[in-house]
Design a protein around this motif. Structure first.
Motif, short mmCIF file in Angstrom:
data_model
loop_
_atom_site.label_atom_id
_atom_site.label_comp_id
_atom_site.label_asym_id
_atom_site.label_seq_id
_atom_site.Cartn_x
_atom_site.Cartn_y
_atom_site.Cartn_z
N HIS A 1 -6.71 2.45 0.22
CA HIS A 1 -5.28 2.45 -0.01
C HIS A 1 -4.96 2.70 -1.49
CE1 HIS A 1 -4.05 1.25 4.00
NE2 HIS A 1 -4.94 0.27 3.98
N PRO B 1 0.86 -1.20 0.00
CA PRO B 1 0.00 0.00 0.00
C PRO B 1 0.89 1.24 0.00
CG PRO B 1 -0.01 -1.05 2.17
CD PRO B 1 0.79 -1.94 1.26
N ASP C 1 0.48 4.33 0.17
CA ASP C 1 0.20 5.42 1.11
C ASP C 1 0.90 5.22 2.44
OD1 ASP C 1 -2.34 3.93 2.69
OD2 ASP C 1 -2.19 3.52 0.55
N THR C 2 1.43 4.03 2.71
CA THR C 2 2.19 3.82 3.94
C THR C 2 3.60 4.37 3.83
OG1 THR C 2 2.91 1.61 3.25
CG2 THR C 2 0.86 1.76 4.51
#
Length: 396
Positions: free
Chosen positions: A124, A94, A96-97
């Motif tokens: 995500h 993911p 966005d992490t």
């Protein structure tokens, strides 16, 4: 734009060893060239080199990506495959992490149509839209002075008129293209996914199959055997195809010198609903250098790179700033100005885990129905039944 660790953290300064990442794209100059030709540029400046391999167009569209995630750090993928990210296999990172939310928001605001959004699922971001495409119209302007048809009846009339001469209408009807053209037709009449869990409204689906059947009557005889690349290769080297109403677009063929004859790209004969294509850059969950991979993705998808290096090396950007750029438009023979409205109104295919297998099955079923002139209602019932099964799939 930078990932949360910042691009400075991966710059090749001070004699730092170059990090090598393995990437897999799809096998066409549009898919390979902008990645391969910028590899040295990126390695020299940021100390990270991406070594690229390629798979076929069919495998790009139909084959599951979990096996690729075992072997590659970066995967260029089609948005209908992101559903696999939610399975127990968890092959994708993911993004966005690792990427700052402000950077993702910038890319979302610069998306060519729904390209960026198409890789977001269950909260995500699973890929960054590095390549933007959709089904568009195409024509050889030197083979006729007709206007772009504005509706499907006008397409039929043009197709009938063209049968009187040397050049014909064409539409690629390889299995993937058969189902995607069917979806475009249905989406143009607001017939997709209504009601919930339904693939297509029955009356709209029957109409769409009828349009494709009528098109087959006036198309170039090789149309059932062509995918878009095969059709454009023929169209740019022979003079017997003047117009195609609906096929995934390739800016390469509108450029001077790519092939003997240029192809112009423009609108489809409906105001909205053309199926979104393109490609996104995903990172394997097994990647040993995820921050470096994310930083590379942010660099590749940035507006400056997309409208500059990416276009110059044969790419078709997923960033709308490139589609608005006059210099990029000139390089591509008016491709971006001719098709920007089409991508801005494109339709995103379903992305549940069972979709890729369903798409392959439905494409073969629709194509065989058209070629055998079989019962359209029976085809539609079978497609709808298989779609219901795909919604309940938990693995690809």
């Amino acid at each position: 734009m930078i990932a949360r660790v910042g691009l400075a953290a991966v710059c090749g300064a001070g004699g730092q060893d170059v990090i090598t990442l393995r990437g897999i794209t799809w096998d066409h100059p549009r898919g390979r060239q902008p990645l391969e030709e910028t590899a040295d540029f990126y390695a020299d400046r940021f100390g990270v080199r991406v070594e690229w391999s390629a798979r076929s167009l069919k495998d790009f569209g139909d084959a599951p990506i979990d096996a690729l995630a075992e072997r590659y750090d970066i995967i260029i993928l089609d948005h209908p495959h992101v559903g696999i990210a939610l399975t127990g296999r968890r092959p994708l990172l993911p993004l966005d992490t690792y990427i700052d939310p402000a950077d993702l928001q910038t890319l979302a605001g610069q998306s060519a149509g729904p390209s960026h959004e198409s890789y977001m699922l269950a909260g995500h971001q699973w890929a960054l839209g590095n390549d933007g495409a959709m089904q568009a119209g195409s024509r050889r302007t030197d083979l006729g002075s007709f206007d772009w048809p504005g509706d499907w009846e006008s397409v039929m009339a043009l197709g009938t008129e063209l049968t009187k001469g040397v050049s014909r209408l064409a539409i690629p009807l390889a299995p993937t293209d058969a189902v995607c053209s069917f979806i475009s037709l249905c989406a143009g009449r607001d017939g997709m996914n209504e009601p919930a869990r339904c693939f297509v409204k029955h009356d709209v689906g029957l109409w769409a199959l009828g349009v494709l059947q009528r098109l087959l009557e006036v198309c170039h005889p090789q149309s059932p055997h062509w995918n878009p690349i095969a059709m454009y290769e023929h169209m740019s080297t022979h003079d017997d195809v003047a117009y195609c109403p609906l096929a995934f677009c390739y800016t390469n063929y509108s450029r001077t010198g790519f092939r003997p004859r240029q192809i112009a790209f423009g609108p489809v004969p409906q105001p909205r609903g053309s199926v979104l294509g393109g490609a996104g850059l995903g990172v394997s969950a097994r990647c040993r250098h995820p921050r470096e991979a994310c930083n590379y993705g942010l660099w590749l998808c940035s507006a400056a790179v997309q409208r500059g290096l990416y276009v110059r090396h044969g790419g078709q950007p997923g960033n709308i700033e490139a589609w608005r750029d006059d210099a990029a438009d000139e390089v591509t023979g008016g491709f971006f100005s001719g098709t920007r409205q089409v991508i801005e109104n494109a339709f995103v295919r379903p992305r549940h885990v069972g979709w890729p297998a369903f798409q392959e099955w439905a494409g073969n079923t629709i194509r065989s129905t058209l070629l055998s002139r079989s019962d359209h209602a029976a085809c539609l019932r079978a497609v709808e039944s298989r779609y219901q099964q795909s919604l309940d799939a938990v693995e690809p």
